[in-house]
Design an enzyme around this catalytic site. Structure first.
Site, mmCIF file in Angstrom:
data_model
loop_
_atom_site.group_PDB
_atom_site.id
_atom_site.type_symbol
_atom_site.label_atom_id
_atom_site.label_comp_id
_atom_site.label_asym_id
_atom_site.label_seq_id
_atom_site.Cartn_x
_atom_site.Cartn_y
_atom_site.Cartn_z
ATOM 1 N N CYS A 8 0.889 -1.255 -0.021
ATOM 2 C CA CYS A 8 0.123 0.094 0.002
ATOM 3 C C CYS A 8 0.756 1.129 0.090
ATOM 4 O O CYS A 8 1.861 1.302 0.199
ATOM 5 C CB CYS A 8 -0.723 0.030 1.372
ATOM 6 S SG CYS A 8 -1.916 -1.464 1.308
ATOM 7 N N CYS A 276 13.724 -3.079 2.825
ATOM 8 C CA CYS A 276 13.086 -3.899 1.715
ATOM 9 C C CYS A 276 13.696 -3.719 0.421
ATOM 10 O O CYS A 276 13.733 -2.497 -0.129
ATOM 11 C CB CYS A 276 11.495 -3.795 1.642
ATOM 12 S SG CYS A 276 10.934 -4.699 0.361
ATOM 13 N N ASP A 387 12.934 -7.686 -14.093
ATOM 14 C CA ASP A 387 13.296 -7.332 -12.748
ATOM 15 C C ASP A 387 13.497 -8.632 -11.992
ATOM 16 O O ASP A 387 14.026 -8.683 -10.655
ATOM 17 C CB ASP A 387 12.533 -6.311 -12.078
ATOM 18 C CG ASP A 387 10.987 -6.577 -12.493
ATOM 19 O OD1 ASP A 387 10.655 -7.628 -12.283
ATOM 20 O OD2 ASP A 387 10.352 -5.645 -12.960
ATOM 21 N N CYS A 424 7.478 -13.592 1.828
ATOM 22 C CA CYS A 424 7.615 -12.381 2.457
ATOM 23 C C CYS A 424 6.473 -12.379 3.462
ATOM 24 O O CYS A 424 5.007 -12.535 2.928
ATOM 25 C CB CYS A 424 7.452 -11.132 1.468
ATOM 26 S SG CYS A 424 7.507 -9.545 2.404
ATOM 27 N N CYS A 485 16.293 -6.045 4.354
ATOM 28 C CA CYS A 485 15.873 -7.259 4.190
ATOM 29 C C CYS A 485 15.642 -7.813 3.080
ATOM 30 O O CYS A 485 15.374 -7.418 2.008
ATOM 31 C CB CYS A 485 14.138 -6.831 4.670
ATOM 32 S SG CYS A 485 13.363 -8.405 4.831
ATOM 33 N N CYS A 488 13.470 -12.721 1.073
ATOM 34 C CA CYS A 488 12.778 -13.401 0.075
ATOM 35 C C CYS A 488 14.068 -14.387 -0.677
ATOM 36 O O CYS A 488 13.738 -15.152 -1.536
ATOM 37 C CB CYS A 488 11.928 -12.842 -0.729
ATOM 38 S SG CYS A 488 12.706 -10.940 -1.507
#
Length: 529
Positions: A8, A276, A387, A424, A485, A488
């Protein structure tokens, strides 16, 4: 494109009491500062397209707080293409302070009841508040169980945002009157995960807070009496704030407005940060600057990393083609380093919904979403730059389309990211482990081998496949790996509950994914894990 759900975006504006209006305020005056919220949200539409909304504060009306929200994009919700209706909405919701939100669901249903901001009514001004939330609580289940253990308590929505609303309400229940800084310190003791919050009360109080690890970005600017905050810097820059006045809020800090005065206070300490990395390589607007790192420059450096490890010897038929749009900066930089053309051999139909937002057959939607250009691709050795790859459905479709419709003679896939190996729990709606593409070939190992990449290429029907190593991320960001972080891609989670969830929902001894619905006791949350 990468089969990832966006999280968000949040925004806040406040015209502090002043005899001198801000030059950035609408010409109608400080009481119309709420008009800036749709503009901020529109520049963060990349972060969520399912719902949008805002809450405004105005002490001159009986309804001190008013919340306007609906399912849909910012243009649809605020009727930006229908001037009379838009002006009516803005006039009915005018005020010198406002917060806003764009939503993609990491949990909960796609209806208006889950749109934010969430407003909680109360007869006391300080207990009547509204807030917007960007992130995800990794300890959602424990917090939910704690609340429901009390027989008189009830939760009506399957979302951690409602949990947060109950926690705030409880801290201000009865005779409790903690100042905002103390309220945030108490919340910090209960929350595990990513939580950026914008808050507005009927007493005219506001805060914008960033979690102690800084997992999600949050930027702010102050010019004269005008304060604004947004998940991304580009929204503030496009509003007219000077670049020198736009800053990233430090992790564990909050901008607090009480009694008409603004302060920046630290409410929590942490031994590290955990920004992140996906914000830079995928989620954020390419024009944003997050924590002093340009999104565009980071993506360009990732392309340079791809070029540095390239083994293919280019010839006169070799071209680089980006997958629109987030891979373009990396593709441009890679092509420049290899001294080969970077051409747009794929065009994106912007009027087809994102394949990861809509359900149904992803391959069919990918065919509709991307159009190969034979005039560019015919007879070429194509280096296709993406990506990231999550499930691989879209990539398989693209490779096939480049050959069949585009006429490419070779397709070599290059990924400006390491392989995704773990879910995640901090706000990105990824697949369960058994749905991820790369772990099926890695057999529990964290390092890719040439043989693994070739096996993946065969499945994709590509001539070759190359990922970036994990170390390339920190190099491209000029940041220590321990400040990021990267769970993932390395399965090292920065919070205790993140680690626990991975142990419960990670890869079992037989290499198959664990049924995550057993962990959350809610099937709809299995998809987000």
């Amino acid at each position: 494109m990468a089969d990832l759900f966006h999280e968000c975006g949040i925004a806040a504006v406040y015209h502090l009491p002043s005899d001198t209006p801000s030059p950035l305020a609408p010409p109608q005056g400080p009481d119309q500062i709420s008009r800036l919220i749709p503009r901020l949200l529109l520049d963060m539409q990349n972060r969520g397209q399912l719902a949008a909304g805002m809450t405004t504060y105005n002490e001159s009306r009986s309804q001190l707080l008013k919340t306007f929200k609906e399912v849909g994009g910012v243009t649809e919700v605020f009727h930006l293409n229908q001037q009379q209706l838009y002006q009516r909405i803005m006039e009915q919701n005018r005020g010198p302070a406002a917060i806003g939100h764009v939503r993609y669901a990491t949990c909960g249903k796609d209806d208006r009841n889950y749109a934010q901001p969430f407003e909680r009514h109360h007869i006391e001004r300080a207990k009547w508040f509204s807030f917007g939330f960007n992130g995800q609580l990794a300890n959602y289940r424990e917090l939910r169980d704690e609340i429901l253990a009390q027989p008189d308590f009830h939760l009506s929505r399957d979302t951690d945002t409602e949990i947060l609303m109950h926690l705030i309400s409880r801290e201000r229940s009865g005779d409790n009157r903690p100042p905002i800084s103390e309220l945030l310190r108490r919340l910090r003791a209960k929350l595990d995960g990513a939580y950026n919050i914008v808050y507005l009360s009927a007493a005219g109080e506001m805060f914008a807070a960033r979690d102690p690890l800084g997992i999600r970005p949050l930027c702010y600017a102050i010019e004269g009496p005008l304060f604004a905050a947004a998940s991304e810097s580009v929204a503030l820059a496009n509003l007219g704030f000077s670049e020198k006045n736009i800053r990233s809020l430090a992790p564990g800090h909050a901008i607090i407005i009480e009694n008409g005065r603004l302060s920046i206070e630290r409410f929590a300490e942490a031994s590290r940060t955990a920004h992140c990395f996906f914000e830079w390589i995928y989620f954020a607007n390419v024009a944003s600057v997050l924590d002093d790192r340009s999104v565009y420059l980071v993506r360009s450096r990732l392309g340079e990393e791809l070029a540095a490890q390239e083994r293919l010897v280019p010839d006169e038929d070799t071209i680089v083609v980006p997958v629109p749009d987030t891979a373009k900066a990396a593709a441009d930089a890679m092509a420049y380093q290899l001294n080969v053309p970077c051409l747009e051999g794929l065009f994106r139909n912007r009027y087809v919904g994102r394949t990861f937002i809509e359900g149904g057959n992803r391959a069919d939607k990918a065919k509709m979403k991307y159009t190969p250009v034979p005039e560019v691709l015919e007879g070429k050795r194509v280096i296709l730059v993406e990506d990231t790859i999550v499930r691989s459905t879209t990539m398989q479709t693209l490779v096939k389309q480049l050959r069949e419709r585009g006429g490419a003679k070779e397709v070599h896939v290059r990924v400006a990211c390491p392989p995704i190996v773990a879910p995640c729990y901090y706000g990105i709606d990824m697949s369960t482990v058994d749905e991820l593409f790369a772990p099926k070939f890695m057999n529990g190992q964290m390092r890719l081998t040439d043989e693994m990449e070739q096996e993946m290429a065969v499945v994709l029907e590509a001539d070759s496949l190359r990922y970036l190593p994990v170390e390339a991320i920190s190099r491209s960001l000029s940041m220590q790996a321990g400040a990021l972080c990267q769970a993932c891609v390395d399965s090292e989670y920065p919070t205790a509950h993140g680690q626990r969830l991975y142990q419960l929902t990670g890869v079992s001894s037989d290499g198959n994914g664990v049924d995550t619905s057993r962990v959350f006791d809610r099937p709809e949350l299995a998809a987000r894990s």
